[in-house]
Design a protein around this motif. Structure first.
Motif, PDB file in Angstrom:
ATOM      1  N   HIS A 119       2.080   4.178   2.431  1.00 46.01           N
ATOM      2  CA  HIS A 119       3.393   3.709   2.383  1.00 46.01           C
ATOM      3  C   HIS A 119       4.302   4.629   1.537  1.00 46.01           C
ATOM      4  O   HIS A 119       3.932   5.163   0.466  1.00 46.01           O
ATOM      5  CB  HIS A 119       3.554   2.407   2.205  1.00 46.01           C
ATOM      6  CG  HIS A 119       2.796   1.988   0.823  1.00 46.01           C
ATOM      7  ND1 HIS A 119       1.478   1.542   0.941  1.00 46.01           N
ATOM      8  CD2 HIS A 119       3.130   1.850  -0.463  1.00 46.01           C
ATOM      9  CE1 HIS A 119       1.104   1.036  -0.362  1.00 46.01           C
ATOM     10  NE2 HIS A 119       2.076   1.518  -1.268  1.00 46.01           N
ATOM     11  N   THR A 120       5.517   4.887   1.822  1.00 44.58           N
ATOM     12  CA  THR A 120       6.398   5.857   1.142  1.00 44.58           C
ATOM     13  C   THR A 120       7.236   5.219   0.148  1.00 44.58           C
ATOM     14  O   THR A 120       8.068   5.698  -0.705  1.00 44.58           O
ATOM     15  CB  THR A 120       7.412   6.520   2.278  1.00 44.58           C
ATOM     16  OG1 THR A 120       8.194   5.416   3.053  1.00 44.58           O
ATOM     17  CG2 THR A 120       6.793   7.466   3.413  1.00 44.58           C
ATOM     18  N   ASP A 156       4.581  -2.746   2.540  1.00 44.67           N
ATOM     19  CA  ASP A 156       4.556  -3.798   3.480  1.00 44.67           C
ATOM     20  C   ASP A 156       3.984  -3.051   4.849  1.00 44.67           C
ATOM     21  O   ASP A 156       4.071  -3.736   5.894  1.00 44.67           O
ATOM     22  CB  ASP A 156       6.027  -4.220   3.738  1.00 44.67           C
ATOM     23  CG  ASP A 156       7.156  -3.018   4.196  1.00 44.67           C
ATOM     24  OD1 ASP A 156       6.510  -1.691   4.146  1.00 44.67           O
ATOM     25  OD2 ASP A 156       8.106  -3.573   4.090  1.00 44.67           O
ATOM     26  N   VAL A 157       3.099  -1.834   4.959  1.00 42.96           N
ATOM     27  CA  VAL A 157       2.395  -1.474   5.708  1.00 42.96           C
ATOM     28  C   VAL A 157       1.029  -1.869   5.681  1.00 42.96           C
ATOM     29  O   VAL A 157       0.195  -1.655   4.612  1.00 42.96           O
ATOM     30  CB  VAL A 157       2.359   0.222   5.884  1.00 42.96           C
ATOM     31  CG1 VAL A 157       1.498   0.827   6.854  1.00 42.96           C
ATOM     32  CG2 VAL A 157       3.812   0.531   5.810  1.00 42.96           C
ATOM     33  N   LEU A 206       9.946  -1.891   7.024  1.00 40.52           N
ATOM     34  CA  LEU A 206       9.475  -2.904   8.045  1.00 40.52           C
ATOM     35  C   LEU A 206      10.270  -4.018   7.681  1.00 40.52           C
ATOM     36  O   LEU A 206      10.054  -4.980   8.500  1.00 40.52           O
ATOM     37  CB  LEU A 206       7.963  -3.039   8.031  1.00 40.52           C
ATOM     38  CG  LEU A 206       7.021  -2.006   8.497  1.00 40.52           C
ATOM     39  CD1 LEU A 206       5.768  -2.085   8.464  1.00 40.52           C
ATOM     40  CD2 LEU A 206       7.504  -1.312   9.739  1.00 40.52           C
ATOM     41  N   LYS A 207      10.850  -4.469   6.390  1.00 36.76           N
ATOM     42  CA  LYS A 207      11.422  -5.630   6.210  1.00 36.76           C
ATOM     43  C   LYS A 207      12.735  -5.568   6.651  1.00 36.76           C
ATOM     44  O   LYS A 207      13.289  -6.584   6.642  1.00 36.76           O
ATOM     45  CB  LYS A 207      11.249  -5.785   4.725  1.00 36.76           C
ATOM     46  CG  LYS A 207      10.156  -6.187   4.091  1.00 36.76           C
ATOM     47  CD  LYS A 207       9.546  -7.433   4.555  1.00 36.76           C
ATOM     48  CE  LYS A 207       8.237  -7.921   3.931  1.00 36.76           C
ATOM     49  NZ  LYS A 207       6.988  -6.997   4.220  1.00 36.76           N
ATOM     50  N   TYR A 208      13.351  -4.416   7.304  1.00 38.47           N
ATOM     51  CA  TYR A 208      14.615  -4.429   7.708  1.00 38.47           C
ATOM     52  C   TYR A 208      14.741  -5.250   9.036  1.00 38.47           C
ATOM     53  O   TYR A 208      13.781  -5.447   9.775  1.00 38.47           O
ATOM     54  CB  TYR A 208      15.082  -3.096   8.052  1.00 38.47           C
ATOM     55  CG  TYR A 208      15.815  -2.167   6.737  1.00 38.47           C
ATOM     56  CD1 TYR A 208      15.565  -2.829   5.684  1.00 38.47           C
ATOM     57  CD2 TYR A 208      16.037  -0.970   6.882  1.00 38.47           C
ATOM     58  CE1 TYR A 208      15.728  -1.927   4.535  1.00 38.47           C
ATOM     59  CE2 TYR A 208      16.611  -0.269   6.009  1.00 38.47           C
ATOM     60  CZ  TYR A 208      16.540  -0.850   4.753  1.00 38.47           C
ATOM     61  OH  TYR A 208      17.050  -0.085   3.765  1.00 38.47           O
ATOM     62  N   ASP A 258      -0.126   2.616  11.089  1.00 35.13           N
ATOM     63  CA  ASP A 258      -0.319   2.478   9.792  1.00 35.13           C
ATOM     64  C   ASP A 258      -0.134   3.677   9.401  1.00 35.13           C
ATOM     65  O   ASP A 258      -0.154   3.939   7.975  1.00 35.13           O
ATOM     66  CB  ASP A 258      -1.527   1.784   9.253  1.00 35.13           C
ATOM     67  CG  ASP A 258      -2.969   2.354   9.850  1.00 35.13           C
ATOM     68  OD1 ASP A 258      -2.569   3.524  10.335  1.00 35.13           O
ATOM     69  OD2 ASP A 258      -4.112   1.817   9.702  1.00 35.13           O
ATOM     70  N   SER A 259       0.367   4.717  10.093  1.00 36.38           N
ATOM     71  CA  SER A 259       0.994   6.061   9.640  1.00 36.38           C
ATOM     72  C   SER A 259       2.277   6.322   9.345  1.00 36.38           C
ATOM     73  O   SER A 259       2.748   7.385   9.129  1.00 36.38           O
ATOM     74  CB  SER A 259       0.028   6.927  10.315  1.00 36.38           C
ATOM     75  OG  SER A 259      -1.410   7.132  10.230  1.00 36.38           O
ATOM     76  N   ILE A 260       3.093   5.115   9.479  1.00 39.28           N
ATOM     77  CA  ILE A 260       4.545   5.177   9.666  1.00 39.28           C
ATOM     78  C   ILE A 260       5.029   6.060   8.348  1.00 39.28           C
ATOM     79  O   ILE A 260       4.674   5.514   7.431  1.00 39.28           O
ATOM     80  CB  ILE A 260       5.378   4.018  10.063  1.00 39.28           C
ATOM     81  CG1 ILE A 260       4.538   2.963   8.979  1.00 39.28           C
ATOM     82  CG2 ILE A 260       4.850   3.642  11.643  1.00 39.28           C
ATOM     83  CD1 ILE A 260       5.638   1.656   9.354  1.00 39.28           C
TER      84      ILE A 260
END
Length: 805
Positions: free
Chosen positions: A212-213, A274-275, A631-633, A652-654
């Motif tokens: 995750h970034t 959140d990933v 992802l929470k947006y 899961d590589s986003i």
């Protein structure tokens, strides 16, 4: 003037780009409009077949309430911890007044009554009211207890938006050891013969999470929690197991990612990321054919116990002979602790869950004195003694109590101007707004951005032969009222129906303060607005489409455009291919408010290289770089519905690109940044909206089905919805079961769904008018009568009572 987010780019430049896009697709767009019907939605087809989840949710909640009722007066633990080091409560002074405290599970046990009795004895001038429901944000209560609001970002953002301040919270209890419902600690289970000795939090992150970034600290996005894919752990050998275990894959069993239990795990283990590992098998609460509840945790642990390579987190009450609990350490060096009552109490076991008290404190101001006094009592020896006598939650350690009491002296947090609430519209746009906010901050609500006038002669003209009288209460806020169309609809209707009066006031349909809500689609998954309405009234609100979203006006539900690099040879993608690119395998997904296994899919449909998407030659082996908003947006739930059939499991590589403040205090424009990023990365893909400079990126035509035509995103194709990623504008009304819709509300909706009403919408120049086919379908809904909820039987309650013994 409307900017596209770039310095020096004016409305003129943006309109020229729009003209070029429309002109370049004009011939193709006209052909598609003639040949293509509105694109079928995989999600909508499943919704028609499976229903909106009302029956399932009512049955599931019946079981939940029956089990809670059976547990609430039981004392599960008789352990008496030494509380002598916890500060004794001594009144700072005598107060007068009323203190209201809310908490669903708080009032289900004995704590609330004990606190009320003890505090009123020590403070005879104070009346304590303990209520099951009530929010600090609305002023219903001074103290709100329960799960951590900062983990539930939708609620936290609504708090910030309403009160213009951060949530102030302290922890007042530790969750339980093994009492379902009372926040039991997370237990890491493996199959009993698995030789793994222990695990650290970092290893759990690598197992259950994806790269995750960044991550969430409340509603603040932090990049210091980022980690790369090199820390993913996908085989048992990566955890040190050898021999036959070395190359065996780790099989993840879990719960739907919208469940509250997942949020605490994200904070504890993913540092707010959140990933999740895309190979997680999600187990939800479901209704069995006989009306009983299929409970997620016991069924998950049972299946995991039959899988030598399985792992999951659950609660101690779900322990079975084929499963084993693994000791956990905060660091890789340990110590590694088993979960016990005492390791939860002293918090040497790191996966405890806290109970929180949330209050409202103005920035730079002290806590309300009476509120502070009662919180001090909650954290005191007397308050904690009531916790342990109740025998479900566990008292907090004395050092945690002292730190929390000290925190009560701190003033409300002062947040940098522009930062507080920065993410609010992204996380939880009001229901009367669009599905995505105006990231540019430049859209003029009164301006018509489209001057095209469609021929609406095939729409029914409004017929006022039926005269109605009464009042329609409309929200005073929102995009509809800020634009020209809201007032135009009301004025036009009153000319036809002079006996109708409109009252504009802020409020929500769920609170019966308005008769109509107009705006975005309600969130429909677990904890979304649709479910909250269902649980409160045991029926669903009526949902009517009253328009199509915009083509490219920021904030006005613009269609999703799929961007790839200009050098990419792929010329179009299907909806199923988009699912394979952006999504991960899933055991099911949310079809309205019910988790349905029917929309699950396997990893065989993953698309991770451009060759799998049809790119030839050297492109075939190139990995796909997926760039998305966090992802929470809220917009991600819309994309999940449109593309992932309601699934929550993402590739899961986003890489997530959030809204951020720049050093100069201005905001970035995430949609524009994602397009720019795709222009710089030949392997990248993203979704955004049209209207921003594409640069070295291009928007792809899309096909709704594998055999369907590829339709480019144009103004015409969005309006007629042959382009499959168009969005919608909605109205919601409360229609009672077995009764027709309120005649005044129904007549007003008939007016909106008329030639005159849709012409007013198109003249506003942002949303797009419905076609005749769409109007016909929506008008038919106005005549429908909702059947009442029918309880599937008493088996659910009987089984719940038996299971709770």
């Amino acid at each position: 003037m409307l900017s596209n987010g770039c310095e020096g780019t004016s409305m003129t430049g943006l309109m020229m780009r729009r003209w070029w896009l429309v002109a370049s697709f004009a011939v193709a767009g006209a052909a598609y409009a003639q040949k293509v019907q509105p694109a079928p939605s995989r999600y909508d087809e499943e919704l028609k077949k499976l229903g909106d989840g009302l029956t399932e949710n009512m049955a599931i909640r019946d079981v939940h309430f029956a089990k809670t009722d059976d547990r609430k007066h039981k004392r599960f633990y008789t352990e008496q911890w030494d509380l002598s080091a916890t500060p004794e409560y001594k009144p700072s002074k005598q107060f007068t007044g009323t203190i209201r405290v809310s908490g669903n599970y708080l009032v289900e046990g004995t704590i609330a009554d004990q606190w009320k009795q003890d505090f009123e004895r020590l403070q005879p001038g104070v009346k304590v009211e303990m209520v099951q429901e009530g929010e600090v944000a609305t002023g219903d209560v001074q103290i709100e207890t329960g799960p951590r609001m900062k983990d539930r970002l939708r609620q936290a953002s609504e708090f910030e938006d309403k009160l213009k301040r951060s949530v102030f919270d302290v922890e007042w209890a530790t969750g339980s050891y093994d009492v379902p419902g009372w926040s039991p600690g997370f237990v890491i289970f493996v199959q009993k013969d698995n030789p793994i000795a222990h695990l650290s939090l970092a290893q759990l992150d690598g197992i259950f999470g994806g790269a995750h970034t960044g991550g969430w600290d409340g509603t603040t996005w932090r990049t210091d929690s980022a980690r790369g894919p090199e820390k993913n752990i996908r085989t048992w050998g990566q955890l040190g197991l050898t021999g036959e275990w070395a190359d065996k894959p780790i099989h993840i069993y879990g719960r739907p990612l919208k469940y509250n239990i997942q949020l605490g795990f994200e904070r504890k283990v993913f540092h707010g990321g959140d990933v999740w590992n895309e190979n997680t098998l999600e187990y939800s609460h479901e209704m069995n054919p006989d009306g009983s509840r299929y409970s997620s945790s016991p069924e998950m642990v049972k299946d995991m116990g039959n899988d030598p390579y399985g792992i999951c987190f659950a609660d101690e009450a779900s322990m079975i002979p084929t499963a084993r609990a693994v000791p956990v350490g905060s660091t890789d060096a340990g110590p590694f602790m088993p979960i016990t009552l005492n390791s939860l109490h002293d918090r040497s076991y790191p996966l405890f869950i806290e109970e929180w008290a949330e209050v409202s404190v103005a920035p730079g101001k002290p806590l309300d004195p009476l509120t502070k006094e009662f919180l001090t009592f909650m954290l005191s020896r007397q308050g904690q003694d009531a916790v342990q006598k109740d025998g479900k939650w566990i008292p907090i350690p004395s050092d945690v109590s002292k730190a929390a009491i000290a925190k009560l002296n701190e003033p409300g947090k002062v947040v940098r101007a522009g930062k507080l609430g920065l993410q609010d519209a992204m996380l939880a746009p009001a229901k009367w707004m669009g599905d995505s906010p105006d990231e540019t901050g430049k859209v003029n609500a009164k301006k018509a951005y489209y001057t095209k006038r469609w021929d609406l002669s095939d729409l029914p003209a409004y017929d006022a032969t039926t005269q109605v009288t009464g009042t329609i209460r409309m929200p005073a806020s929102g995009l509809i009222m800020a634009s020209t169309v809201g007032q135009a609809w009301m004025d036009g209707f009153r000319k036809q129906q002079p006996g109708v009066t409109f009252v504009k006031q802020d409020g929500e349909l769920i609170d019966k303060k308005v008769d109509l809500e107009l705006g975005r689609k309600w969130s429909s998954y677990f904890a979304g607005e649709t479910l909250q309405f269902q649980l409160k009234y045991k029926h669903s609100a009526r949902e009517i489409q009253i328009g199509t979203g915009s083509y490219d006006v920021p904030g006005y539900s613009p269609a999703f455009a799929i961007y790839v690099n200009k050098s990419n040879p792929v010329t179009g993608l299907t909806m199923e291919q988009l699912d394979g690119i952006f999504g991960g395998p899933r055991r099911g997904g949310w079809v309205s408010t019910a988790f349905r296994r029917q929309v699950g899919r396997t990893s065989e449909k993953n698309i991770r290289t451009w060759g799998q998407a049809g790119a030839p030659g050297a492109w075939a082996s190139q990995p796909i770089d997926v760039i998305v908003p966090p992802l929470k947006y809220h917009i991600m739930t819309v994309f999940e519905r449109k593309v992932l059939e309601g699934g929550n499991m993402w590739n899961d590589s986003i890489k997530e690109y959030p809204l951020l403040l720049k050093a100069d205090g201005t905001r970035n424009v995430p949609s524009e940044e994602r397009i720019k990023r795709v222009g710089m990365d030949k392997d990248a893909i993203t979704f955004s909206q049209e209207g921003f400079p594409a640069g070295q990126a291009k928007a792809l035509p899309l096909a709704a089905t594998d055999g369907g035509p590829f339709v480019p995103p144009t103004l015409e194709n969005v309006r007629n919805r042959s382009y499959p990623l168009s969005l919608e504008l909605y109205a919601y009304a409360d229609q009672q079961p077995d009764k027709p819709m309120d005649p005044v509300t129904k007549e007003f909706l008939r007016y909106i769904l008329s030639r005159e009403g849709q012409d007013m919408l198109q003249r506003d120049g942002k949303w797009l008018p419905l076609t005749a086919e769409m109007v016909k379908e929506q008008r038919e809904k106005l005549d429908m009568v909702i059947p009442p909820f029918k309880n599937p039987g008493t088996k659910a309650k009987a089984k719940a009572a038996a299971g709770a013994q």
